[in-house]
Scaffold this motif. Sequence first.
Motif, PDB file in Angstrom:
ATOM      1  N   SER A  10       0.817  -1.221   0.000  1.00  0.00           N
ATOM      2  CA  SER A  10       0.000   0.000   0.000  1.00  0.00           C
ATOM      3  C   SER A  10       0.843   1.260   0.000  1.00  0.00           C
ATOM      4  CB  SER A  10      -0.940   0.006   1.213  1.00  0.00           C
ATOM      5  OG  SER A  10      -0.207   0.093   2.422  1.00  0.00           O
ATOM      6  N   PHE A  11       2.167   1.118   0.206  1.00  0.00           N
ATOM      7  CA  PHE A  11       3.050   2.283   0.237  1.00  0.00           C
ATOM      8  C   PHE A  11       3.701   2.521  -1.132  1.00  0.00           C
ATOM      9  CE2 PHE A  11       2.758   1.066   4.678  1.00  0.00           C
ATOM     10  CZ  PHE A  11       2.617   2.299   5.307  1.00  0.00           C
ATOM     11  N   ILE A  12       4.075   3.771  -1.351  1.00  0.00           N
ATOM     12  CA  ILE A  12       4.741   4.182  -2.592  1.00  0.00           C
ATOM     13  C   ILE A  12       6.224   4.395  -2.287  1.00  0.00           C
ATOM     14  CG2 ILE A  12       4.822   5.971  -4.391  1.00  0.00           C
ATOM     15  CD1 ILE A  12       1.888   6.596  -3.715  1.00  0.00           C
ATOM     16  N   PRO A  13       7.137   3.806  -3.104  1.00  0.00           N
ATOM     17  CA  PRO A  13       6.943   3.142  -4.407  1.00  0.00           C
ATOM     18  C   PRO A  13       6.949   1.621  -4.329  1.00  0.00           C
ATOM     19  CG  PRO A  13       9.234   3.721  -4.146  1.00  0.00           C
ATOM     20  CD  PRO A  13       8.554   4.106  -2.858  1.00  0.00           C
ATOM     21  N   LEU A  14       6.533   1.048  -3.217  1.00  0.00           N
ATOM     22  CA  LEU A  14       6.584  -0.400  -3.073  1.00  0.00           C
ATOM     23  C   LEU A  14       5.459  -1.115  -3.806  1.00  0.00           C
ATOM     24  CD1 LEU A  14       8.239   0.784  -0.617  1.00  0.00           C
ATOM     25  CD2 LEU A  14       7.661  -1.318   0.592  1.00  0.00           C
ATOM     26  N   GLN A  15       4.447  -0.373  -4.245  1.00  0.00           N
ATOM     27  CA  GLN A  15       3.256  -1.020  -4.802  1.00  0.00           C
ATOM     28  C   GLN A  15       3.537  -1.779  -6.088  1.00  0.00           C
ATOM     29  OE1 GLN A  15       4.051   2.046  -5.208  1.00  0.00           O
ATOM     30  NE2 GLN A  15       3.134   3.016  -6.993  1.00  0.00           N
ATOM     31  N   GLY A  16       4.640  -1.471  -6.779  1.00  0.00           N
ATOM     32  CA  GLY A  16       4.928  -2.140  -8.040  1.00  0.00           C
ATOM     33  C   GLY A  16       5.847  -3.339  -7.923  1.00  0.00           C
ATOM     34  N   LEU A  17       6.245  -3.677  -6.694  1.00  0.00           N
ATOM     35  CA  LEU A  17       7.187  -4.774  -6.523  1.00  0.00           C
ATOM     36  C   LEU A  17       6.502  -6.140  -6.651  1.00  0.00           C
ATOM     37  CD1 LEU A  17       9.314  -3.483  -3.500  1.00  0.00           C
ATOM     38  CD2 LEU A  17       9.895  -3.427  -5.928  1.00  0.00           C
ATOM     39  N   MET A  18       7.308  -7.146  -6.989  1.00  0.00           N
ATOM     40  CA  MET A  18       6.805  -8.514  -7.102  1.00  0.00           C
ATOM     41  C   MET A  18       6.476  -9.054  -5.711  1.00  0.00           C
ATOM     42  SD  MET A  18       9.573  -9.986  -9.848  1.00  0.00           S
ATOM     43  CE  MET A  18       8.887 -11.644  -9.736  1.00  0.00           C
ATOM     44  N   ASN A  19       5.601 -10.042  -5.646  1.00  0.00           N
ATOM     45  CA  ASN A  19       5.215 -10.643  -4.371  1.00  0.00           C
ATOM     46  C   ASN A  19       6.420 -11.178  -3.602  1.00  0.00           C
ATOM     47  OD1 ASN A  19       2.494 -10.130  -4.821  1.00  0.00           O
ATOM     48  ND2 ASN A  19       2.124 -12.127  -5.775  1.00  0.00           N
ATOM     49  N   GLU A  20       7.367 -11.807  -4.322  1.00  0.00           N
ATOM     50  CA  GLU A  20       8.551 -12.355  -3.669  1.00  0.00           C
ATOM     51  C   GLU A  20       9.393 -11.254  -3.028  1.00  0.00           C
ATOM     52  OE1 GLU A  20       7.347 -15.014  -7.060  1.00  0.00           O
ATOM     53  OE2 GLU A  20       7.658 -12.859  -6.770  1.00  0.00           O
ATOM     54  N   SER A  21       9.471 -10.112  -3.695  1.00  0.00           N
ATOM     55  CA  SER A  21      10.253  -8.991  -3.174  1.00  0.00           C
ATOM     56  C   SER A  21       9.615  -8.423  -1.917  1.00  0.00           C
ATOM     57  CB  SER A  21      10.363  -7.891  -4.241  1.00  0.00           C
ATOM     58  OG  SER A  21      10.941  -8.400  -5.416  1.00  0.00           O
ATOM     59  N   LEU A  22       8.303  -8.262  -1.948  1.00  0.00           N
ATOM     60  CA  LEU A  22       7.596  -7.734  -0.781  1.00  0.00           C
ATOM     61  C   LEU A  22       7.687  -8.702   0.393  1.00  0.00           C
ATOM     62  CD1 LEU A  22       4.447  -6.297  -2.571  1.00  0.00           C
ATOM     63  CD2 LEU A  22       6.167  -4.968  -1.336  1.00  0.00           C
ATOM     64  N   ALA A  23       7.625  -9.981   0.116  1.00  0.00           N
ATOM     65  CA  ALA A  23       7.726 -10.981   1.187  1.00  0.00           C
ATOM     66  C   ALA A  23       9.088 -10.914   1.856  1.00  0.00           C
ATOM     67  CB  ALA A  23       7.480 -12.379   0.626  1.00  0.00           C
TER      68      ALA A  23
END
Length: 350
Positions: A10-23
């Motif tokens: 939900s944060f910018i600029p993290l919203q465009g990252l892949m699921n693996e990256s966010l995990a």
Amino acid sequence: MYVSAQRLRSFIPLQGLMNESLALLAQYAKVSRLKQDTILFKIGDHSPYSYLLLDGEIEISTKKGTATILRSDHEDALYPIGNLVPRQVNAKIASTEAILVRLDRNLLEKELTWGQIDYNQDMPALCKLSGLPQDNQEWIQALLHTPIFFRLPMSNIQLLFKRFREISYAKNEVIIREGDPGDSYFIIRSGTCKVVRNNFGNEIVLGRMEAPEGFGEQALIAEQPRNATVVMETSGSLMSLAKKDFISLMQAPLQKRVQLSKAMKWVHAQRGRLLDVRSETEFNRGHLAEARNIPLYLLYLKSTVFAARRHYIVYCDSGARSEAAAFLLTKKGFDSYVLDKAAENLAMLR
């Protein structure tokens, strides 16, 4: 406290990252509940962290003394707080308490960089560097998101792809043999390998590996013979990397050290674990307080039950085994450190 990958999105600029990256970012994020007037940073600081506001209010003040209040329900709170380095503003908690996520800045910047890769253009370039056909883009993408490659500088990765040498193996062919000296590190490109050890003439299967897993680091770092045999269970191919390139481009850049005083603070706060990777006999002759003995040869198996959100501090008497242990744990996604001056601390026990 824990933050989910979905919440980070939900944060910018993290919203465009892949699921693996966010995990992966969520795994290493620290969520804190801070009291009023707690200072996050001051003007001029070179803080290694980025902060995201989940709940509460932050007071942001400039060099001129102008102050504004950042509220968690405002659109400006979708961005990291005062993220320029060196810091251009002061930031402290304004509400009675606030909940924040702290991210490692280098880790965040690395993942944002990977998130901006144009796979249609950049992947073919990496294939060309390594001499791989264009249909290996999926393998390269998976490799880049392993814990080891995730942490490496892009310049190192480009050099690694230049130094890789692809070797094809037949089914049941031996890649490395227990007792032999080590001269290369291997990354599986295709096929399945099994790890075996000889036990008084009987072959014991310790585990199996597949792409894009890597192996062979212990003999290179600890300067010891291979401690197991790796055999191709199917036909396939591996990327081989010479020892000197592995040490300079992969192992050395990832090694982190920590003083005993800081390590013990983590241990006492239940945020760290001190691991003695020497043999049981060496451990029984004298060991550091709070240390748990897991010999290096058992660490791979024992680490399967380790908690993800802890610091793991490893030590031995010379540094060789602890450096190999730290790389193994980093490869498995753990936050690992080599205990600095371990030999001096052990000497004080004798």
